[in-house]
Design a protein around this motif. Structure first.
Motif, PDB file in Angstrom:
ATOM      1  N   GLU A   1      43.331  74.818  90.341  1.00  0.00           N
ATOM      2  CA  GLU A   1      44.181  76.009  90.243  1.00  0.00           C
ATOM      3  C   GLU A   1      43.947  76.741  88.928  1.00  0.00           C
ATOM      4  O   GLU A   1      43.954  77.976  88.885  1.00  0.00           O
ATOM      5  CB  GLU A   1      45.650  75.606  90.367  1.00  0.00           C
ATOM      6  N   TYR A   2      43.750  75.976  87.866  1.00  0.00           N
ATOM      7  CA  TYR A   2      43.466  76.599  86.576  1.00  0.00           C
ATOM      8  C   TYR A   2      42.118  77.311  86.597  1.00  0.00           C
ATOM      9  O   TYR A   2      41.967  78.381  85.996  1.00  0.00           O
ATOM     10  CB  TYR A   2      43.482  75.543  85.467  1.00  0.00           C
TER      11      TYR A   2
ATOM     12  N   HIS B   1      42.540  80.595  88.331  1.00  0.00           N
ATOM     13  CA  HIS B   1      43.230  81.515  87.420  1.00  0.00           C
ATOM     14  C   HIS B   1      42.283  82.022  86.339  1.00  0.00           C
ATOM     15  O   HIS B   1      42.253  83.218  86.023  1.00  0.00           O
ATOM     16  CB  HIS B   1      44.418  80.811  86.782  1.00  0.00           C
ATOM     17  N   HIS B   2      41.494  81.112  85.756  1.00  0.00           N
ATOM     18  CA  HIS B   2      40.601  81.505  84.668  1.00  0.00           C
ATOM     19  C   HIS B   2      39.540  82.501  85.128  1.00  0.00           C
ATOM     20  O   HIS B   2      39.211  83.454  84.414  1.00  0.00           O
ATOM     21  CB  HIS B   2      39.921  80.264  84.077  1.00  0.00           C
TER      22      HIS B   2
ATOM     23  N   ALA C   1      41.218  85.837  85.491  1.00  0.00           N
ATOM     24  CA  ALA C   1      41.558  86.389  84.175  1.00  0.00           C
ATOM     25  C   ALA C   1      40.317  86.913  83.465  1.00  0.00           C
ATOM     26  O   ALA C   1      40.329  88.010  82.879  1.00  0.00           O
ATOM     27  CB  ALA C   1      42.246  85.325  83.326  1.00  0.00           C
TER      28      ALA C   1
ATOM     29  N   LEU D   1      47.087  87.130  91.209  1.00  0.00           N
ATOM     30  CA  LEU D   1      47.822  86.478  90.126  1.00  0.00           C
ATOM     31  C   LEU D   1      49.322  86.500  90.390  1.00  0.00           C
ATOM     32  O   LEU D   1      50.031  85.544  90.044  1.00  0.00           O
ATOM     33  CB  LEU D   1      47.502  87.149  88.789  1.00  0.00           C
TER      34      LEU D   1
ATOM     35  N   MET E   1      50.114  83.578  92.556  1.00  0.00           N
ATOM     36  CA  MET E   1      50.053  82.331  91.813  1.00  0.00           C
ATOM     37  C   MET E   1      51.269  82.169  90.908  1.00  0.00           C
ATOM     38  O   MET E   1      51.862  81.080  90.816  1.00  0.00           O
ATOM     39  CB  MET E   1      48.770  82.275  90.981  1.00  0.00           C
TER      40      MET E   1
ATOM     41  N   TYR F   1      54.009  79.179  90.929  1.00  0.00           N
ATOM     42  CA  TYR F   1      54.314  78.380  89.743  1.00  0.00           C
ATOM     43  C   TYR F   1      55.798  78.459  89.394  1.00  0.00           C
ATOM     44  O   TYR F   1      56.401  77.471  88.965  1.00  0.00           O
ATOM     45  CB  TYR F   1      53.476  78.856  88.556  1.00  0.00           C
TER      46      TYR F   1
END
Length: 247
Positions: free
Chosen positions: A113-114, A117-118, A121, A214, A217, A221
């Protein structure tokens, strides 16, 4: 003839290597006993220490950029400042470092998941870095790092099995307030702004697509955060054990 080396590349490389060096230095710090006993928790602790340092620097830096260049709040596409540009490069370097750290540490499965996201981003930040557009949007996005300071404290206390401490109980309410102020509110504002690019064949439409993903997500979260900290009885016992990396 275009230059062989884009001037932003040394900035990105320098920022990435800085975070790599910081991680090596932070690995020398003593570990809580509960963390030291588990290699996975040890890796995550070091990873979060770097994230914590990035959040402190980037969060304060983003606030200063907006204070120095308030037009970034309204001229999201065209507003530009050297400080804001360097901030976006600095944070992009962090995301590059963290992506590499996850991959070389064989934590892709636990931290996918990170990684998603990265990638999103970095895709957004590169528009400001290489095209010098939407730098103001990048700075506004980095207001989230103010919230991440308290979110990281929460995660580190969970990893070290300190959920019963007073600091954790106080921080979970502070974290909730900061989540609203510096994550949900800026995200809603930016989404409203970028919806104006819907249907256009521009960079703004590409960024709108990233922003909407995003948004999803962040809401997921947020629901996890509420369930874990305020409705723990609704979290399955196995999830309590396995989700400490992301919750």
């Amino acid at each position: 003839m275009p230059p062989l080396l884009h001037p932003a590349l040394p900035l990105l490389l320098g920022a990435t290597l800085t975070f790599r060096a910081l991680r090596r230095a932070l690995c020398r710090l003593p570990l809580p006993a509960h963390v030291r006993a588990d290699p996975l928790r040890t890796w995550r602790w070091h990873n979060l220490l770097v994230s914590f340092a990035h959040s402190i620097v980037s969060g304060i830096w983003a606030l200063l950029c907006i204070w120095q260049t308030p037009e970034m709040l309204v001229e999201i596409e065209t507003a530009w400042s050297l400080s804001g540009y360097l901030l976006v490069c600095f944070s992009a370097g962090y995301f590059i470092h963290d992506t590499v750290d996850i991959v070389i540490s064989h934590q892709v499965r636990a931290s996918w998941e990170y990684l998603v996201h990265h990638v999103m981003a970095m895709g957004a930040f590169f528009s400001g870095i290489f095209w010098r557009s939407f730098v103001g949007g990048g700075v506004l996005t980095l207001l989230v790092e103010v919230s991440n300071i308290f979110l990281t404290i929460r995660m580190m206390m969970k990893i070290s099995n300190a959920q019963d401490h007073l600091l954790y109980r106080v921080n979970k309410y502070v974290n909730l307030v900061m989540y609203f102020l510096f994550r949900l509110a800026p995200q809603a504002y930016l989404t409203h702004f970028f919806l104006g690019y819907a249907g256009q064949r521009t960079l703004g439409t590409f960024l709108l697509g990233i922003l909407l993903m995003l948004d999803v997500m962040i809401l997921i979260y947020f629901s996890r955060l509420l369930r874990s900290d305020f409705c723990p009885e609704r979290v399955p016992s196995r999830q309590h054990k396995d989700k400490f990396l992301t919750e």
